[in-house]
Design an enzyme around this catalytic site. Sequence first.
Site, mmCIF file in Angstrom:
data_model
loop_
_atom_site.group_PDB
_atom_site.id
_atom_site.type_symbol
_atom_site.label_atom_id
_atom_site.label_comp_id
_atom_site.label_asym_id
_atom_site.label_seq_id
_atom_site.Cartn_x
_atom_site.Cartn_y
_atom_site.Cartn_z
ATOM 1 N N ASP A 9 0.793 -1.319 -0.044
ATOM 2 C CA ASP A 9 -0.077 -0.084 -0.034
ATOM 3 C C ASP A 9 1.025 1.165 0.062
ATOM 4 O OD1 ASP A 9 -1.989 1.899 0.387
ATOM 5 O OD2 ASP A 9 -2.851 1.067 2.302
ATOM 6 N N ASP A 102 -3.288 2.098 -5.802
ATOM 7 C CA ASP A 102 -2.013 2.221 -5.050
ATOM 8 C C ASP A 102 -2.164 1.174 -3.960
ATOM 9 O OD1 ASP A 102 -4.058 3.123 -3.308
ATOM 10 O OD2 ASP A 102 -2.734 4.084 -1.908
ATOM 11 N N GLU A 103 -2.858 0.071 -4.157
ATOM 12 C CA GLU A 103 -2.909 -1.196 -3.433
ATOM 13 C C GLU A 103 -2.814 -2.574 -4.206
ATOM 14 O OE1 GLU A 103 -5.719 -1.873 0.053
ATOM 15 O OE2 GLU A 103 -6.247 0.028 -0.689
HETATM 16 MG MG LIG Z 1 -2.349 3.999 0.129
#
Ligand SMILES: [Mg+2]
Length: 403
Positions: A9, A102-103
């Site tokens: 993350d 973003d993960e």
């Molecule tokens: Mg994040």
Amino acid sequence: MPFAVGHLDADCFYVNAERVRYRDLDGKPVAVLGNQGACVIAKSYEMKRLGVKTGEPIWDARKKCPDGVYVKRDFRWYEVLSRGMLDVLTAFSPRVEYYSIDEFFFAVPAGDFRTTAEAIRDRVWETCRLPVTVGVGRTRTLAKLFAEAAKPFGALAVTHPDEEAAMLARLPVTEVSGIAGRRAARLAPYGIRTCLDFRRASGRLVRQLLTKTGEDLWAELNGSPAQPIRADRVPHQTVSRGGSLGGATGDPAVLWAWCVRNLERLIEELEFHDVRAGRLTVWLSHKGGPTGVGDVSFDCPTDRFDTLLDGCRDALRQAWVPGAAATHMHLIASKLGRSRFAARSLFERADDRAHRADVLKRQVNRRVGRFAVRSGATLPLKAVYDDPSNGHDICDVRGKVCF
Ligand SMILES: [Mg+2]
């Protein structure tokens, strides 16, 4: 254990993505603003410390943090960096799930999990200049919890049940994604407050209180994977792109420009889902008038720009209603085939120059940003491309809610 699950993350992703290209933002309080420039959609730790919250209007944020730097979001750039993170992960793992911009979840091969987590974090930093946190656990839910607990710029691997228990005892049950207000309130009367309480509760009780969804989370906290890593996305029936034409128009050159813009977006989507179109439909709605529909079929499903462009020309001609002003256009790809099973050479035209140009365009855009190279047919839409807020239509941003 042969495999564990990793979760990566990015820390304050939108803010740190801006810092990659504007180095003087380092250490300053920074907020990234949403579509209309009115709301904070991400903030740096410096700004968080001053009490600024995600979703807050800029006028409130500026009262708390008058010296902050407020930047408009640019999803085109964020997606370039997102692909950079994905490239790093695929070098470490045979199975990666693109969970959101973003993960990521991924399979961590056997070995020293902690060392691998650190190596991934450091490699992302070296190649993308993005700080990320990596958590490794026996299941997705555990990996995500550990990543959350290790932020920022952390790398944590916990796979031994006793170590897990010590970690879980410190985390409130609401840290489990999927257990928020109402679900937590149902657990509270049974004394279930921490993640460890939840793990030790009986599965039957959890199922009664939180149904199957809760029971799956409970199993995951106990180290039994209930949610696999989805490296293969669910095959789609159709993929479509389109929308408003930004005002009514009957000009064939403008309609053609929109058609090509939508085709370029559609091809990105086909590529993302790893599918090809066996049929292409152009759908036009007209101001107070009829709906025009045109379609073409392909002998062999394709994602090639030149082939689909020829199809678009035929389909748009069928859909076009002379004299009427069109307001919306949609391109729909159907009869989809999986790319890996398609025989490319058998039926497709052997126009290698067109194909090579297409591949090059995709490579450049992947590195520099969307639409950096695009068809000349889109020239009538210069104003649309010049406005950075059109760089990413909201529906093109996968897996993240934005406003
Ligand atoms: Mg994040």
